[in-house]
Design a protein around this motif. Structure first.
Motif, PDB file in Angstrom:
ATOM      1  N   ILE A  43       0.840  -1.201   0.000  1.00  6.93           N
ATOM      2  CA  ILE A  43       0.000   0.000   0.000  1.00  6.93           C
ATOM      3  C   ILE A  43       0.872   1.247   0.000  1.00  6.93           C
ATOM      4  N   LEU A  44       0.445   2.260  -0.748  1.00  7.26           N
ATOM      5  CA  LEU A  44       1.068   3.580  -0.687  1.00  7.26           C
ATOM      6  C   LEU A  44       0.065   4.557  -0.091  1.00  7.26           C
ATOM      7  N   VAL A  45       0.445   5.209   1.004  1.00  5.80           N
ATOM      8  CA  VAL A  45      -0.387   6.262   1.619  1.00  5.80           C
ATOM      9  C   VAL A  45       0.232   7.602   1.269  1.00  5.80           C
ATOM     10  N   ILE A  46      -0.551   8.457   0.624  1.00 10.76           N
ATOM     11  CA  ILE A  46      -0.050   9.765   0.201  1.00 10.76           C
ATOM     12  C   ILE A  46      -0.388  10.820   1.250  1.00 10.76           C
ATOM     13  N   GLY A  47       0.635  11.550   1.704  1.00  6.94           N
ATOM     14  CA  GLY A  47       0.458  12.597   2.703  1.00  6.94           C
ATOM     15  C   GLY A  47       1.523  12.482   3.782  1.00  6.94           C
ATOM     16  N   GLY A  48       1.543  13.466   4.685  1.00  6.90           N
ATOM     17  CA  GLY A  48       2.594  13.469   5.698  1.00  6.90           C
ATOM     18  C   GLY A  48       2.147  13.974   7.052  1.00  6.90           C
ATOM     19  N   HIS A 104      -0.463   9.094   9.208  1.00  4.81           N
ATOM     20  CA  HIS A 104       0.174   8.175  10.163  1.00  4.81           C
ATOM     21  C   HIS A 104      -0.869   7.196  10.695  1.00  4.81           C
ATOM     22  N   THR A 105      -2.059   7.701  11.015  1.00  7.67           N
ATOM     23  CA  THR A 105      -3.128   6.861  11.557  1.00  7.67           C
ATOM     24  C   THR A 105      -3.617   5.850  10.528  1.00  7.67           C
ATOM     25  N   ILE A 106      -3.786   6.284   9.274  1.00  9.70           N
ATOM     26  CA  ILE A 106      -4.234   5.369   8.212  1.00  9.70           C
ATOM     27  C   ILE A 106      -3.207   4.255   8.012  1.00  9.70           C
ATOM     28  N   GLY A 153       8.050  11.773  10.770  1.00  9.02           N
ATOM     29  CA  GLY A 153       8.890  11.055  11.718  1.00  9.02           C
ATOM     30  C   GLY A 153       8.215   9.849  12.336  1.00  9.02           C
ATOM     31  N   GLY A 154       6.889   9.882  12.412  1.00 10.57           N
ATOM     32  CA  GLY A 154       6.145   8.749  12.974  1.00 10.57           C
ATOM     33  C   GLY A 154       5.968   7.621  11.976  1.00 10.57           C
ATOM     34  N   THR A 155       5.626   7.975  10.740  1.00 10.25           N
ATOM     35  CA  THR A 155       5.446   6.926   9.730  1.00 10.25           C
ATOM     36  C   THR A 155       6.770   6.227   9.437  1.00 10.25           C
ATOM     37  N   ALA A 156       7.875   6.946   9.616  1.00 10.33           N
ATOM     38  CA  ALA A 156       9.199   6.345   9.376  1.00 10.33           C
ATOM     39  C   ALA A 156       9.453   5.161  10.310  1.00 10.33           C
ATOM     40  N   GLN A 157       8.755   5.133  11.448  1.00 12.64           N
ATOM     41  CA  GLN A 157       8.971   4.064  12.433  1.00 12.64           C
ATOM     42  C   GLN A 157       8.153   2.819  12.135  1.00 12.64           C
ATOM     43  N   ILE A 158       7.090   2.947  11.330  1.00 12.47           N
ATOM     44  CA  ILE A 158       6.214   1.793  11.080  1.00 12.47           C
ATOM     45  C   ILE A 158       6.123   1.432   9.604  1.00 12.47           C
ATOM     46  N   ALA A 159       6.489   2.359   8.721  1.00 12.44           N
ATOM     47  CA  ALA A 159       6.380   2.148   7.282  1.00 12.44           C
ATOM     48  C   ALA A 159       7.666   2.634   6.625  1.00 12.44           C
ATOM     49  N   GLN A 160       7.677   2.664   5.294  1.00  8.49           N
ATOM     50  CA  GLN A 160       8.841   3.204   4.583  1.00  8.49           C
ATOM     51  C   GLN A 160       8.469   4.531   3.942  1.00  8.49           C
ATOM     52  N   ASN A 161       9.128   5.600   4.376  1.00  9.86           N
ATOM     53  CA  ASN A 161       8.872   6.914   3.783  1.00  9.86           C
ATOM     54  C   ASN A 161       9.508   6.997   2.401  1.00  9.86           C
TER      55      ASN A 161
END
Length: 425
Positions: free
Chosen positions: A3-8, A13-15, A35-43
């Protein structure tokens, strides 16, 4: 699925966090993320308006679904761009997204479909708008017609405030092109409520209710922000009221848009005022709210990926959307000076000090060698769930007090009024 989530922001982060709970999701990418999405996904360092680069990334990495978080790329036609290339994407197309992109467009639709809302007029020139305001008197609401990051609305209690708002929007262009046209509305009184719905063009599946706190300071004082906190569900709103809203507002809007050849597929956000005459529409948005998403998705029991896929295919009627019992509270920690100018790059301390039922969703943050630093006005959305509002609220504020960055500001009254209502029942 990839999945690709667009936005920052906090919404994205919640999605991403919720999608990763699906057993069908293999990997989540976020463009550009935080900084949060970097911990659970790949930015992925691609901007939300670089449609060609985003589409190429989707092809190169074998992305199965793209989810659009913010409103701006929706209005710019990212869904149309992807669909033309047969790339699955979740969100309304450019025409349907105009329900958020132009307040006058949305008002015209509401009038056509007999959806209850406030009386209004729209203006392209300053003198006519001022004359109308003087004729109507205060209190009155002045809105920039286009997108203004949740800050383009002024509830003017006096004529002076209304005229100053018009001057800033139309003559000083504080919101740029978004203020080329203004909408002036009657001031509705009552309690505000947000009801988001999954819509696949024909079927409407409402989410649980939520209530945002827009003003920067306690007791709803100070200027409007993008939202300083929220909670869900709203105890003072009955199931019967929600059913009334769905039947008299959300469904007529979805059905009317489909009949007009602009079917809405995605998240239809209905901002409401519960007046003495019943629920009336304040605004429609074309995507998940922020910070409403931070309290709604933690309480969603059904697999979010299943809902997204069914919505795209027009098969939402086959999905049973279920919700967990309990409540959720989100407290936004903002940078000093927000919603005006604010500093960036301040190190955030204490992010690891969260309880079992608390998740810190990052909004304006960036990961650096020196740790997570601030990079936006709304920095964090500290979200807690609990069996009732009181427990969720207590857990959220305990975590807020354990986190720090220089000049951090937050409201201390998020969900306080609703909690009192719940306790009195």
């Amino acid at each position: 699925m990839n999945i690709l989530v667009i936005g920052g922001g906090g919404r994205e982060h919640t999605i991403a966090w919720k999608l990763l709970q699906s057993p069908k999701v293999k990997k989540v990418y976020c463009a550009p993320g935080n900084g949060g999405t970097a911990q659970i996904a790949q930015n992925v360092p691609i901007g939300v308006f670089d449609f060609a680069a985003l589409a190429q990334f989707v092809k190169d990495e074998g992305i199965d679904l793209t989810v659009v978080g913010p409103e701006d790329p929706l209005l710019e036609g990212i869904v149309d761009f992807f669909e033309e290339r047969n790339l699955p994407i979740f969100g309304p197309n450019g025409k349907a997204a105009m329900i958020e992109g132009s307040k006058s467009f949305a008002k015209k639709l509401m009038m056509r479909y007999n959806i209850p809302t406030s009386a209004y007029e729209s203006f392209l020139d300053y003198e006519s708008a001022v004359a109308y305001v003087r004729e109507q008197g205060a209190p009155i609401v002045v809105k920039a017609d286009g997108l203004a990051a949740g800050k383009g609305v002024v509830v003017a209690e006096t004529l002076e405030e209304a005229e100053e708002a018009l001057r800033q929007i139309m003559e000083e262009n504080v919101f740029g092109e978004a203020g080329t046209r203004v909408v002036v509305e009657e001031c509705m009184r009552g309690e505000e409520l947000s009801l988001l719905s999954f819509v696949d063009g024909a079927t409407v599946k409402p989410m649980i209710t939520s209530q945002d706190h827009k003003r920067i300071f306690n007791d709803d004082r100070g200027p409007n922000t993008g939202g300083m906190g929220t909670y869900a569900p709203v105890p003072q709103m009955s199931d019967e009221l929600v059913e009334q809203i769905v039947e008299t507002i959300v469904k007529p809007m979805a059905e009317g848009m489909a009949k007009d050849g602009i079917p809405f597929k995605g998240i239809l956000y209905t901002g409401l005022m519960i007046t003495e005459q019943g629920p009336k529409v304040v605004e429609f948005n074309a995507r998940f709210g922020d910070p409403e998403t931070q309290v709604i998705l933690p309480l969603l029991e059904t697999d979010l990926l299943d809902i997204f896929v069914a919505t795209i295919k027009g098969e939402l009627d086959a999905v049973d959307v279920k919700w967990k019992k309990g409540s959720a509270v989100c407290v936004v920690m903002a940078a000093p000076g927000y919603p005006g100018e604010y500093p960036k790059g301040q190190v955030i301390q204490g992010l690891e000090r969260t309880g079992a039922d608390v998740t810190v969703f990052h909004a304006g943050t960036k990961a650096t060698d020196g740790g997570i630093v601030t990079s936006g006005g709304r920095v964090l959305g500290v979200t807690a769930t609990g069996e009732d509002l009181a427990k969720a609220r207590e857990a959220a504020y305990q975590t807020v007090q354990a986190i720090s960055f220089e000049g951090a500001q937050y409201r201390t009254d998020i969900a306080a009024k609703a909690m009192r209502h719940q306790q009195s029942k």
